[in-house]
Design a protein around this motif. Structure first.
Motif, PDB file in Angstrom:
ATOM      1  N   LYS A 107       4.872  -5.648   9.718  1.00 22.45           N
ATOM      2  CA  LYS A 107       4.584  -4.533  10.694  1.00 22.45           C
ATOM      3  C   LYS A 107       3.019  -4.615  10.969  1.00 22.45           C
ATOM      4  CE  LYS A 107       7.237  -1.261   8.076  1.00 22.45           C
ATOM      5  NZ  LYS A 107       7.632  -2.033   6.719  1.00 22.45           N
ATOM      6  N   PRO A 108       2.616  -4.296  12.268  1.00 19.17           N
ATOM      7  CA  PRO A 108       1.374  -4.404  12.742  1.00 19.17           C
ATOM      8  C   PRO A 108       0.694  -3.238  12.070  1.00 19.17           C
ATOM      9  CG  PRO A 108       2.877  -2.993  14.445  1.00 19.17           C
ATOM     10  CD  PRO A 108       3.609  -3.463  13.313  1.00 19.17           C
ATOM     11  N   LYS A 109      -0.593  -3.558  11.510  1.00 16.74           N
ATOM     12  CA  LYS A 109      -1.737  -2.886  11.115  1.00 16.74           C
ATOM     13  C   LYS A 109      -2.831  -2.875  11.785  1.00 16.74           C
ATOM     14  CE  LYS A 109       0.971  -1.160   7.534  1.00 16.74           C
ATOM     15  NZ  LYS A 109       1.243   0.365   7.661  1.00 16.74           N
ATOM     16  N   PHE A 110      -3.656  -2.096  11.836  1.00 12.06           N
ATOM     17  CA  PHE A 110      -4.973  -1.987  12.412  1.00 12.06           C
ATOM     18  C   PHE A 110      -5.891  -2.452  11.151  1.00 12.06           C
ATOM     19  CE2 PHE A 110      -4.468   0.541  16.397  1.00 12.06           C
ATOM     20  CZ  PHE A 110      -3.533  -0.055  16.753  1.00 12.06           C
ATOM     21  N   ALA A 111      -6.801  -3.546  11.258  1.00  8.93           N
ATOM     22  CA  ALA A 111      -7.683  -4.016  10.184  1.00  8.93           C
ATOM     23  C   ALA A 111      -8.734  -3.094  10.162  1.00  8.93           C
ATOM     24  CB  ALA A 111      -8.320  -5.458  10.494  1.00  8.93           C
TER      25      ALA A 111
END
Lengths: 281, 454
Positions: A233-237
């Protein structure tokens, strides 16, 4: 404007900077980062917090010159335009050290990755947790702050690609030899190194935390430039990280995403060098 | 009878796609007077009811008619803190102008253009009120310097409160600064509005991530009241394969690079991709802003929207401007996959045609995919302009009660939150909406704060 106390070269391509930024560090916990701008028209660049003096309100940063904006930062001798932070989440061990008292922990750092590792190791020592450190780089002159990390690490092992200091080889060679001594690994450094460390620790089933340093603009969850794939899943660093479970990161994607602006950055760096050389004259 | 509205001058399309200067040039004195004279000065004006902050519209227009622009400005600023902004970005055609009686049979009065004219003249001639405010010693913290926060801060400062605004970015203005492009809202105008707040004694602390550097509980201890206007900044993505490719961006990233960081200028140190062909996915004002910005960088720009032109949520005027500028509209189309090469660069998209259905519960027509219509398009950039949602960074450690949708919960018809002395408004409460609604919430909160602290 933030007052710069010093901004000095500490290796062929790295600098250490001390900035007065009391509000930034007041509540900072290791693992978090800041965004700095050298001048009003500069790029926003994310840097990990290397050290801080909460009483004096001083923030210490270590950064490597990798392009136009970090090159420009080396010229900031008296003040810099912006320091925003702390951003991101603290390292989970530093946030709850009491839960990790019985764990055998190893930190694996590569190159300038020692900068974010140092405050964690120091903080944990202050909270009664002694951790080992494996620190590698291409050669001896790129090993930074050795005296400082030696003061806080329980045991430190160096590895250089060319054998100029410590063991000749990679941090993964050292780690594999001692892997059974540890329950938990934290690794920070070049993406390719973190990837190799994670492949190794996955094989031995040692949980591993990594700190991602993708491209960023605002650093506050607004642009999505820093998205990483975690567990599919895309996660924001910037707001979900920067630290993640290393066994769930898609490193191949992270490596490719670092190149989004590669061509543009090359051009800007050349322009910057020309501009700075004129300004100095 | 010839009673058409006076159309403001605009930069010609072929010229404006080569620059980022303002598209609408605004009225000159003569044009403004002519348009003002069209106003019937209704004794029971409907336009005022259409304005979220109820500006006494006929009264300010009367000021223009009588050549007393200073009074016109004072009338507007009684109700609005950011007239130069609202004159430009408010959807007047759905608000005040939609209610204008002249609009029933012909052209409504161009209230927005007149508001902008007055506000610009005020800036030019320095009408800003310099009345000395008697400080009451009460302190209020404002989280976020977007339209909600600026409005709340302005109203409180005018009434003697000491206000400190906390902003995470290095420049104040929120979406007015990072989001809305220069060609729609010049940054010098935003700066003037911010400066006028500073003149009122408002302190703006930039670079401060509330929630990390200082928490809402700490602000509650330190101040008599707190207003949270943290906006809705978290961009949405579609969740389709290939979305993490190099060349897929959020509209927020594109706009932040261009507006906040000035990446459209060659001298900027912040890069932007100068690609050949870009698709912007979405149909709102943000999509229009992104597509028109990229057009100005010399990129072939397409706007892809899954419904038809009629359903485009963007302002009609923006759609019109975009068309004049040569933006290609690919309507009733939706991407299902982004195609990449071995370097993970975008090389195209798989898209499908969409079929409009009956209106659903929310009044919007449903859409379904035509499964037999799968085809590919070439491109080297895809920009997702699908809306934003609030993130909760500012709320860390605060136990703020949220709604099921993850918005800050306020008391019914109020801005008061679940926390003592903490108020909230704007996109953080409503989800992504408009500048004027955020301003309205900021005004309401200022009023509630003053009532509770008096």
């Amino acid at each position: 404007m933030y007052k710069v106390l010093y901004n000095k070269r500490i290796s062929s391509n790295s600098f250490e900077m001390a900035v007065v930024a009391p509000l930034v560090i007041k509540r900072a916990i290791p693992g978090q980062f800041v965004i700095v701008m050298a001048r009003e028209d500069s790029e926003r660049i994310p840097l990990t917090i290397y050290d801080y003096d909460k009483e004096q309100g001083i923030l210490y940063l270590i950064y490597q010159v990798v392009g136009a904006s970090t090159e420009e930062l080396t010229y900031a001798k008296d003040e810099i335009f912006a320091v925003a932070g702390p951003l991101g989440n603290p390292n989970e061990i530093c946030l709850h050290p009491e839960e990790y008292k019985d764990k055998r922990i190893v930190y694996v750092a590569g190159g300038v990755g020692i900068a974010p590792v140092y405050p964690q190791v120091k903080y944990l020592k202050e909270h009664g947790i002694n951790v080992d450190v494996i620190y590698g780089s291409r050669s001896e002159d790129l090993l930074l702050i050795r005296d400082k990390i030696e003061q806080v690490a329980n045991k430190i092992t160096y590895a250089t690609d060319d054998g100029s200091y410590g063991i000749k080889g990679f941090v993964t060679n050292v780690l594999e030899e001692h892997i059974h001594d540890y329950d938990l690994c934290v690794t920070i450094g070049p993406v390719i190194m973190m990837k190799n460390v994670c492949e190794l620790t996955k094989k031995y089933n040692v949980r591993t935390i990594v700190s991602m340093n993708p491209l960023m603009v605002d650093g506050s969850g607004m642009c999505g430039a820093c998205r990483c794939e975690v567990d599919g899943k895309p996660k924001f660093a910037c707001i979900h990280g920067p630290e993640f479970d290393g066994h769930k990161i898609n490193f191949d994607l992270a490596l490719k995403r670092m190149n989004v602006y590669k061509e543009e950055e090359k051009v800007k760096w050349q322009e910057m060098k020309e501009r700075l050389s004129k300004e100095v004259i | 009878m010839n009673d058409e509205k006076v159309r403001g001058r605009v930069q010609a399309p072929e010229e404006r796609i080569t620059n980022f200067k303002e598209v609408e040039l605004g009225y000159n004195d003569e044009e403004a007077l002519k348009e003002a004279n069209r106003c019937l000065q209704c004794p029971n004006p409907r336009c005022v009811k259409g304005c979220p902050v109820n500006i006494a519209i006929p009264e300010f227009i009367k000021g223009i008619k009588e050549g007393d622009l200073k009074r016109a400005y004072e009338v507007i600023t009684r109700s609005s803190s950011l007239p130069a902004v609202c004159g430009r970005v408010c959807p007047q055609e759905k608000q005040c102008e939609a209610m204008c009686v002249k609009g029933i049979k012909g052209d409504a009065i161009s209230i927005g253009s007149l508001e902008r004219y007055v506000a610009d003249q005020a800036i030019l001639n320095n009408y800003a009120s310099t009345t000395n405010v008697h400080k009451n010693g009460k302190r209020v913290a404002v989280v976020g310097s977007g339209p909600a926060g600026l409005t709340c801060a302005g109203d409180l400062a005018k009434n003697g409160y000491d206000v400190t605004i906390y902003e995470v970015l290095h420049k104040a203005g929120g979406v007015l600064t990072y989001g809305i492009p220069e060609f729609r809202l010049p940054k010098s105008i935003v700066q003037k509005e911010v400066d006028s707040l500073k003149k009122l004694g408002v302190e703006i602390k930039t670079d401060v991530p509330v929630g990390n550097a200082i928490t809402i509980p700490e602000l509650q201890d330190e101040y008599d009241a707190v207003f949270v206007g943290s906006g809705a900044g978290l961009p949405k993505f579609m969740g389709i394969p290939g979305e993490d490719a190099n060349g897929v961006f959020s509209a927020n990233e594109i706009l932040t690079r261009i507006n906040l960081m000035g990446a459209y200028q060659d001298s900027s140190k912040t890069p932007i991709k100068r690609v050949k062909k870009a698709y912007i996915i979405g149909g709102g004002n943000v999509a229009m802003d992104a597509v028109r910005s990229l057009k100005r960088l010399g990129i072939e720009t397409h706007l892809m929207y899954r419904r038809s032109e009629e359903e485009l949520p963007a302002r009609k005027m923006e759609v019109g401007h975009a068309k004049e500028e040569g933006i290609i509209f690919d309507l009733l189309t939706n991407p299902v996959r982004i195609l990449t090469n071995e370097n993970n660069d975008v090389v195209g998209m798989e898209v499908v045609n969409m079929i409009l259905g009956e209106p659903g519960e929310d009044g919007r027509r449903s859409v379904t995919q035509d499964d037999n219509s799968l085809h590919t398009v070439d491109c080297d950039m895809v920009v997702m302009a699908l809306g934003t949602s609030p993130n909760h960074e500012a709320l860390k450690e605060s136990n703020m009660v949220l709604t099921e949708r993850g918005l800050i919960k306020t008391e019914e018809e109020k801005t008061k939150t679940s926390l003592d002395n903490v108020y909230a408004g704007g996109d953080a409460v409503t989800g992504a909406a408009t500048v004027i609604l955020a301003m309205e919430a900021g005004k309401k909160a200022a009023k509630e704060i003053m009532e509770s602290l008096s």
